[in-house]
Design a protein around this motif. Structure first.
Motif, PDB file in Angstrom:
ATOM      1  N   ALA A  25      33.923  61.400  39.834  1.00  0.00           N
ATOM      2  CA  ALA A  25      33.275  61.753  41.160  1.00  0.00           C
ATOM      3  C   ALA A  25      34.219  62.422  41.921  1.00  0.00           C
ATOM      4  O   ALA A  25      33.741  63.443  42.530  1.00  0.00           O
ATOM      5  N   PHE A  26      35.240  62.046  41.763  1.00  0.00           N
ATOM      6  CA  PHE A  26      36.368  62.677  42.745  1.00  0.00           C
ATOM      7  C   PHE A  26      36.731  63.990  42.125  1.00  0.00           C
ATOM      8  O   PHE A  26      36.741  65.281  42.884  1.00  0.00           O
ATOM      9  N   HIS A  27      36.870  64.231  40.848  1.00  0.00           N
ATOM     10  CA  HIS A  27      37.095  65.557  40.343  1.00  0.00           C
ATOM     11  C   HIS A  27      35.898  66.418  40.488  1.00  0.00           C
ATOM     12  O   HIS A  27      36.298  67.434  40.885  1.00  0.00           O
ATOM     13  N   TYR A  28      34.537  65.919  40.393  1.00  0.00           N
ATOM     14  CA  TYR A  28      33.321  66.869  40.763  1.00  0.00           C
ATOM     15  C   TYR A  28      33.353  67.389  42.079  1.00  0.00           C
ATOM     16  O   TYR A  28      33.317  68.546  42.360  1.00  0.00           O
ATOM     17  N   ALA A  29      33.686  66.488  43.161  1.00  0.00           N
ATOM     18  CA  ALA A  29      33.665  66.750  44.480  1.00  0.00           C
ATOM     19  C   ALA A  29      34.615  67.900  44.642  1.00  0.00           C
ATOM     20  O   ALA A  29      34.491  68.783  45.499  1.00  0.00           O
ATOM     21  N   CYS A  30      35.847  67.629  44.235  1.00  0.00           N
ATOM     22  CA  CYS A  30      37.019  68.660  44.702  1.00  0.00           C
ATOM     23  C   CYS A  30      36.848  70.001  44.132  1.00  0.00           C
ATOM     24  O   CYS A  30      37.059  70.904  44.675  1.00  0.00           O
ATOM     25  N   LEU A  31      36.334  69.961  42.531  1.00  0.00           N
ATOM     26  CA  LEU A  31      36.025  71.146  42.062  1.00  0.00           C
ATOM     27  C   LEU A  31      35.123  72.095  42.775  1.00  0.00           C
ATOM     28  O   LEU A  31      34.961  73.243  43.117  1.00  0.00           O
ATOM     29  N   GLN A  32      33.929  71.395  43.208  1.00  0.00           N
ATOM     30  CA  GLN A  32      32.772  71.838  43.977  1.00  0.00           C
ATOM     31  C   GLN A  32      33.142  72.673  45.412  1.00  0.00           C
ATOM     32  O   GLN A  32      32.870  73.560  45.548  1.00  0.00           O
ATOM     33  N   GLN A  33      34.160  71.883  46.046  1.00  0.00           N
ATOM     34  CA  GLN A  33      34.848  72.395  47.063  1.00  0.00           C
ATOM     35  C   GLN A  33      35.740  73.386  47.037  1.00  0.00           C
ATOM     36  O   GLN A  33      36.404  73.813  47.878  1.00  0.00           O
ATOM     37  N   GLN A  34      36.161  73.681  45.698  1.00  0.00           N
ATOM     38  CA  GLN A  34      37.472  74.308  45.615  1.00  0.00           C
ATOM     39  C   GLN A  34      38.660  73.867  46.217  1.00  0.00           C
ATOM     40  O   GLN A  34      39.516  74.717  46.736  1.00  0.00           O
ATOM     41  N   LEU A  35      39.016  72.514  46.287  1.00  0.00           N
ATOM     42  CA  LEU A  35      39.934  72.048  46.844  1.00  0.00           C
ATOM     43  C   LEU A  35      40.879  71.542  46.128  1.00  0.00           C
ATOM     44  O   LEU A  35      40.702  70.827  45.018  1.00  0.00           O
ATOM     45  N   PRO A  36      42.315  71.927  46.123  1.00  0.00           N
ATOM     46  CA  PRO A  36      43.165  71.506  45.284  1.00  0.00           C
ATOM     47  C   PRO A  36      43.192  69.858  45.328  1.00  0.00           C
ATOM     48  O   PRO A  36      43.220  69.291  46.480  1.00  0.00           O
ATOM     49  N   PHE A  37      43.636  69.469  44.285  1.00  0.00           N
ATOM     50  CA  PHE A  37      43.546  67.758  44.029  1.00  0.00           C
ATOM     51  C   PHE A  37      44.377  67.282  42.826  1.00  0.00           C
ATOM     52  O   PHE A  37      44.949  67.931  42.076  1.00  0.00           O
ATOM     53  N   LEU A  38      44.371  65.953  43.041  1.00  0.00           N
ATOM     54  CA  LEU A  38      45.241  65.164  41.858  1.00  0.00           C
ATOM     55  C   LEU A  38      44.633  63.853  41.895  1.00  0.00           C
ATOM     56  O   LEU A  38      44.750  63.167  42.988  1.00  0.00           O
ATOM     57  N   GLN A  39      44.422  63.358  40.773  1.00  0.00           N
ATOM     58  CA  GLN A  39      43.919  61.802  40.493  1.00  0.00           C
ATOM     59  C   GLN A  39      45.194  61.234  39.929  1.00  0.00           C
ATOM     60  O   GLN A  39      45.910  61.826  38.910  1.00  0.00           O
ATOM     61  N   ILE A  40      45.683  60.138  40.575  1.00  0.00           N
ATOM     62  CA  ILE A  40      46.813  59.427  40.232  1.00  0.00           C
ATOM     63  C   ILE A  40      46.502  57.955  39.700  1.00  0.00           C
ATOM     64  O   ILE A  40      45.654  57.300  40.379  1.00  0.00           O
ATOM     65  N   ARG A  41      46.920  57.412  38.608  1.00  0.00           N
ATOM     66  CA  ARG A  41      46.637  56.337  38.198  1.00  0.00           C
ATOM     67  C   ARG A  41      47.752  55.395  37.621  1.00  0.00           C
ATOM     68  O   ARG A  41      48.307  56.066  36.924  1.00  0.00           O
ATOM     69  N   ALA A  42      47.844  54.293  38.137  1.00  0.00           N
ATOM     70  CA  ALA A  42      48.672  53.295  37.241  1.00  0.00           C
ATOM     71  C   ALA A  42      48.313  52.410  36.255  1.00  0.00           C
ATOM     72  O   ALA A  42      47.092  51.763  36.877  1.00  0.00           O
ATOM     73  N   ILE A  43      48.838  52.256  35.178  1.00  0.00           N
ATOM     74  CA  ILE A  43      48.220  51.399  34.149  1.00  0.00           C
ATOM     75  C   ILE A  43      48.218  49.931  34.558  1.00  0.00           C
ATOM     76  O   ILE A  43      49.387  49.210  34.635  1.00  0.00           O
ATOM     77  N   SER A  44      47.164  49.034  34.722  1.00  0.00           N
ATOM     78  CA  SER A  44      46.908  47.949  35.053  1.00  0.00           C
ATOM     79  C   SER A  44      46.892  47.002  33.698  1.00  0.00           C
ATOM     80  O   SER A  44      47.141  45.560  33.712  1.00  0.00           O
ATOM     81  N   ASN A  45      46.163  47.521  32.751  1.00  0.00           N
ATOM     82  CA  ASN A  45      45.733  46.842  31.393  1.00  0.00           C
ATOM     83  C   ASN A  45      45.613  47.801  30.560  1.00  0.00           C
ATOM     84  O   ASN A  45      45.238  48.983  30.672  1.00  0.00           O
ATOM     85  N   TYR A  46      45.506  47.347  29.230  1.00  0.00           N
ATOM     86  CA  TYR A  46      45.207  48.107  27.984  1.00  0.00           C
ATOM     87  C   TYR A  46      43.468  47.784  27.934  1.00  0.00           C
ATOM     88  O   TYR A  46      42.945  46.941  28.269  1.00  0.00           O
ATOM     89  N   VAL A  47      43.049  48.959  27.372  1.00  0.00           N
ATOM     90  CA  VAL A  47      41.650  48.688  27.098  1.00  0.00           C
ATOM     91  C   VAL A  47      41.266  47.994  25.682  1.00  0.00           C
ATOM     92  O   VAL A  47      41.386  48.508  24.658  1.00  0.00           O
ATOM     93  N   THR A  48      41.149  46.366  25.933  1.00  0.00           N
ATOM     94  CA  THR A  48      40.923  45.727  24.865  1.00  0.00           C
ATOM     95  C   THR A  48      39.771  44.785  25.217  1.00  0.00           C
ATOM     96  O   THR A  48      39.268  45.000  26.424  1.00  0.00           O
ATOM     97  N   PRO A  49      39.281  44.118  24.299  1.00  0.00           N
ATOM     98  CA  PRO A  49      38.479  43.120  24.663  1.00  0.00           C
ATOM     99  C   PRO A  49      39.019  42.321  25.946  1.00  0.00           C
ATOM    100  O   PRO A  49      40.207  41.808  26.006  1.00  0.00           O
ATOM    101  N   ARG A  50      38.134  41.851  26.782  1.00  0.00           N
ATOM    102  CA  ARG A  50      38.618  41.504  28.193  1.00  0.00           C
ATOM    103  C   ARG A  50      39.607  40.263  28.068  1.00  0.00           C
ATOM    104  O   ARG A  50      39.390  39.414  27.669  1.00  0.00           O
ATOM    105  N   ASP A  51      40.902  40.539  28.820  1.00  0.00           N
ATOM    106  CA  ASP A  51      41.854  39.443  28.786  1.00  0.00           C
ATOM    107  C   ASP A  51      42.756  39.407  30.146  1.00  0.00           C
ATOM    108  O   ASP A  51      43.607  40.196  30.074  1.00  0.00           O
ATOM    109  N   ARG A  52      41.937  39.058  31.160  1.00  0.00           N
ATOM    110  CA  ARG A  52      42.716  38.899  32.523  1.00  0.00           C
ATOM    111  C   ARG A  52      44.103  38.519  32.517  1.00  0.00           C
ATOM    112  O   ARG A  52      44.927  39.096  33.326  1.00  0.00           O
TER     113      ARG A  52
END
Length: 226
Positions: free
Chosen positions: A177-204
């Motif tokens: 949703a963020f990428h789509y809005a920024c590209l439509q607006q021609q607005l420079p952008f960057l999404q930043i993510r920190a890894i909180s978990n590996y994508v595995t069967p759920r193990d909080r």
């Protein structure tokens, strides 16, 4: 004289961005709630809510009301690559849908195969939303592909299917949703993510949310401290 840059920082939840908020309160002038300035930056913080729908609406309202030089999306997310340490901070090079479509018994049919969207309909490129000119050249981060989902992957067949189909490193619930809005607006952008978990069967118990939030916010604070 360097002109002040107007930046919008988007986060799904306040908890993910709270250390940065405290940093801005201590080191910038508070203009209004979640709005700060110093001699270089004017920074608005938008708590968009969790998920694509909430992000799309609240980001759309913010971009309609104000003009920005760039936008950052900051949050935590899951990672398919177990070679990357938990807590690693990454930028996102591309986003795509990973669960928008239909199920046909045991098979998934995506929105493109259904014929409801063409893979190169602007702003998509081969079904992806690319960030070819990331804000401040990706703020020194490695840039990786990501997927966005409404239901995070937690079942082994789903994980294997998504990893194989999209080759993504990161998974979130808001990025597209963020990428789509920024590209439509021609607005420079960057999404930043920190890894909180590996994508595995759920193990909080194996998740490192606190570490991911600390590292994410430290990277942002270092950027604003330069």
């Amino acid at each position: 004289m360097q002109l002040m840059k107007n930046l919008l920082i988007v986060s799904a939840t306040e908890a993910e961005i709270l250390p940065l908020l405290r940093f801005l309160e201590a080191n910038f002038r508070t203009v209004a709630q979640h709005s700060f300035q110093n001699e270089r930056y004017s920074v608005d913080i938008l708590i968009s809510g969790v998920g694509m729908m909430s992000t799309a609406y609240n980001l759309g309202v913010a971009l309609a009301r104000n003009t920005y030089d760039a936008a950052l999306q900051a949050g935590i997310g899951g990672c398919f690559d177990m070679q990357l340490p938990l807590g690693s901070v990454l930028g996102v090079a591309s986003e795509c849908y990973a669960d928008l479509g239909a199920e046909n018994r045991g098979a998934y049919i995506d929105i493109y195969e259904l014929g409801f969207l063409q893979k190169d309909t602007y702003p998509f490129t081969d079904g992806k939303l690319l960030n070819l000119k990331p804000f401040e050249a990706g703020m020194g981060l490695d840039l990786v592909p990501a997927i966005s989902v409404n239901t995070v992957s937690g079942h082994s067949p789903t994980i294997a299917a998504r990893a194989g189909r999209y080759g993504a490193v990161l998974e979130s619930m808001e990025g597209i949703a963020f990428h789509y809005a920024c590209l439509q607006q021609q607005l420079p952008f960057l999404q930043i993510r920190a890894i909180s978990n590996y994508v595995t069967p759920r193990d909080r118990d194996a998740w490192q949310i606190g570490l991911a939030i600390r590292n994410l916010n430290q990277h942002l604070q270092d950027f604003f401290s330069k």
